[in-house]
Design a protein around this motif. Sequence first.
Motif, PDB file in Angstrom:
ATOM      1  N   HIS A 178       0.874  -1.152   0.075  1.00  0.00           N
ATOM      2  CA  HIS A 178       0.051   0.188  -0.107  1.00  0.00           C
ATOM      3  C   HIS A 178       0.738   1.353  -0.030  1.00  0.00           C
ATOM      4  O   HIS A 178       0.537   2.406  -0.490  1.00  0.00           O
ATOM      5  N   THR A 179       2.028   1.306   0.432  1.00  0.00           N
ATOM      6  CA  THR A 179       3.171   2.520   0.472  1.00  0.00           C
ATOM      7  C   THR A 179       4.400   2.087  -0.091  1.00  0.00           C
ATOM      8  O   THR A 179       5.038   0.862   0.272  1.00  0.00           O
ATOM      9  N   SER A 180       4.673   2.542  -1.141  1.00  0.00           N
ATOM     10  CA  SER A 180       5.935   2.345  -2.049  1.00  0.00           C
ATOM     11  C   SER A 180       6.958   2.380  -1.263  1.00  0.00           C
ATOM     12  O   SER A 180       7.067   3.219  -0.018  1.00  0.00           O
ATOM     13  N   GLU A 182       9.655   3.866  -1.632  1.00  0.00           N
ATOM     14  CA  GLU A 182      10.229   5.115  -1.704  1.00  0.00           C
ATOM     15  C   GLU A 182       9.728   6.074  -0.585  1.00  0.00           C
ATOM     16  O   GLU A 182      10.315   6.810  -0.128  1.00  0.00           O
ATOM     17  N   VAL A 183       8.529   6.155  -0.690  1.00  0.00           N
ATOM     18  CA  VAL A 183       7.735   6.775   0.543  1.00  0.00           C
ATOM     19  C   VAL A 183       8.248   6.588   1.939  1.00  0.00           C
ATOM     20  O   VAL A 183       8.624   7.498   2.631  1.00  0.00           O
ATOM     21  N   ILE A 184       8.368   5.318   1.976  1.00  0.00           N
ATOM     22  CA  ILE A 184       8.726   4.535   3.243  1.00  0.00           C
ATOM     23  C   ILE A 184      10.252   5.118   3.466  1.00  0.00           C
ATOM     24  O   ILE A 184      10.744   5.331   4.757  1.00  0.00           O
ATOM     25  N   LEU A 185      10.995   5.129   2.462  1.00  0.00           N
ATOM     26  CA  LEU A 185      12.497   5.649   2.697  1.00  0.00           C
ATOM     27  C   LEU A 185      12.545   7.062   3.120  1.00  0.00           C
ATOM     28  O   LEU A 185      13.291   7.745   3.886  1.00  0.00           O
ATOM     29  N   GLU A 186      11.507   7.905   2.647  1.00  0.00           N
ATOM     30  CA  GLU A 186      11.535   9.160   2.907  1.00  0.00           C
ATOM     31  C   GLU A 186      11.147   9.440   4.451  1.00  0.00           C
ATOM     32  O   GLU A 186      11.641  10.292   5.129  1.00  0.00           O
TER      33      GLU A 186
END
Length: 257
Positions: A178-180, A182-186
């Motif tokens: 649900h969450t990419s 890339e977003v998690i890394l940010e």
Amino acid sequence: TQRSYRAFRYQRNKQSPARHCNIRYQYTLSPVLPSIHPSHRHTMARGGNANRTRTASGNNKNKNAASSASSSLKAAHDEAFLIRNIHEQIEKQWEYMPPGTKPFLLQTLTLDFFGFSKLAKFWSQPGTIEHTRGGITGMVGSMCGISWSIALNYLKLGQISKASLLTVNGAFLHQCTHTSIEVILEMCGPNFDQLIDYLKLPLFAQGFDSLRTPEATEKYLRGPLKYQNMISFPDKALEYVDNIGDDWSGISSAKSR
């Protein structure tokens, strides 16, 4: 007179030696048996019955002991077979995971504030990042389902710490559907040291919250009852992931509506 009596006795013995010998033979060899009172006969009979009863009871005890020992051996054999089968399943399930996943999860991952950031760092590496893509029916769905399956098998063996690590890993990958990545890394920041707002990561938070008790963990891992048989077989791990991932993400419920 005495001489005449002696002569008569000698003559008598001389005339009938056989009769005299027979009499002595009878008295010598005839046994004298004691009389047995009738009440004594009943006592002896009861004693014989008691001996037979004790013998039968002893035989039954021996049979019961042998049967109990045989049952114990069979139970121990069945338990050993089950444990060996679970270990074989675990090793086969690990083969589905990317190289390096097993030592990372069992030796490096920690269940603390930095656990989520460590997972994000590991799964964002060049050799593993592709396993976080594809949605619930893609590669990441397969990875989270296999992780849950391994966790459940560790739980069956009573290895709670390992089961917890695999549960959290599966929850992280479930969140990636649900969450990419890339977003998690940010969210983690460039140094993977940022405070994480778990309200924005509900799927991960659900898995982490299940670690409060082994019973809660098992309930989380098993998910809907219809997947219990499927999760027991490593060859069906991918099919398990596709189905349970849909159900837990709400896709199945949306379709039903």
